[in-house]
Design an enzyme around this catalytic site. Structure first.
Site, mmCIF file in Angstrom:
data_model
loop_
_atom_site.group_PDB
_atom_site.id
_atom_site.type_symbol
_atom_site.label_atom_id
_atom_site.label_comp_id
_atom_site.label_asym_id
_atom_site.label_seq_id
_atom_site.Cartn_x
_atom_site.Cartn_y
_atom_site.Cartn_z
ATOM 1 N N CYS A 66 1.479 7.349 13.539
ATOM 2 C CA CYS A 66 0.269 6.657 13.988
ATOM 3 C C CYS A 66 0.575 5.171 13.966
ATOM 4 C CB CYS A 66 -0.953 7.042 13.148
ATOM 5 S SG CYS A 66 -0.951 6.480 11.434
ATOM 6 N N HIS A 99 14.694 13.150 -3.397
ATOM 7 C CA HIS A 99 13.948 13.179 -4.658
ATOM 8 C C HIS A 99 12.611 13.914 -4.533
ATOM 9 C CE1 HIS A 99 16.100 9.468 -6.604
ATOM 10 N NE2 HIS A 99 16.947 10.324 -6.030
#
Ligand code: RB5
Length: 143
Positions: A66, A99
């Site tokens: 966006c 991670h």
């Protein structure tokens, strides 16, 4: 080759088209869930649609875009099982995968990128999740 679900609002439409072409040229299977033009529309619909597909289709990944990347990443992250990382650099794309186990990448088309957006996309798609115990433990706490 991984299946990639992609979606944007009007603010991300042009970058979505560029990302889509880039991936198709590299033989990724890209499923475009809209929007289909620069006409004004609402980012929650597209963030949710991409996240739901990624969660339902094991092994697939998503890209949502966006203007800022924020609204559509929030929308994606509200879907159970989706982990959406907003990244403006290859470093964040890599860390989001390694991670955090991100399965959706968010880009802000109207913001400044530290690296080429295509490099950010490529890094996200090529980086594997770090299976180390401490990362697994932390991801498990995310639910
Ligand atoms: C649309 O004007 C804009 O609000 C949207 O693209 C996004 O930046 C929302 O987070």
């Amino acid at each position: 080759m991984k299946k990639i679900y992609i979606g944007s609002d009007h603010g991300g439409f042009k970058l979505k088209q560029t990302v889509k072409e880039y991936l198709e040229e590299r033989d990724y299977t890209v499923k475009d869930l809209g929007c289909d033009s620069t006409d004004s529309c609402d980012y929650p619909e597209f963030g949710k649609a991409v996240a739901e597909k990624v969660v339902a289709d094991s092994g697939s990944l998503g890209i949502v875009i966006c203007g800022s990347g924020i609204g559509i990443s929030i929308a994606a992250n509200r879907v159970q099982g989706a982990r959406c990382a907003l990244a403006n650099s290859t470093e964040l794309a890599e860390l989001g995968r390694q991670h955090n186990g991100a399965n959706v990448l968010a880009l802000g088309a109207r913001t400044q990128f530290m690296d080429d957006p295509m490099d950010i996309v490529e890094t996200f798609l090529k980086t594997e999740i770090d299976e180390g115990e401490r990362h697994e433990r932390r991801r498990a706490q995310l639910g």
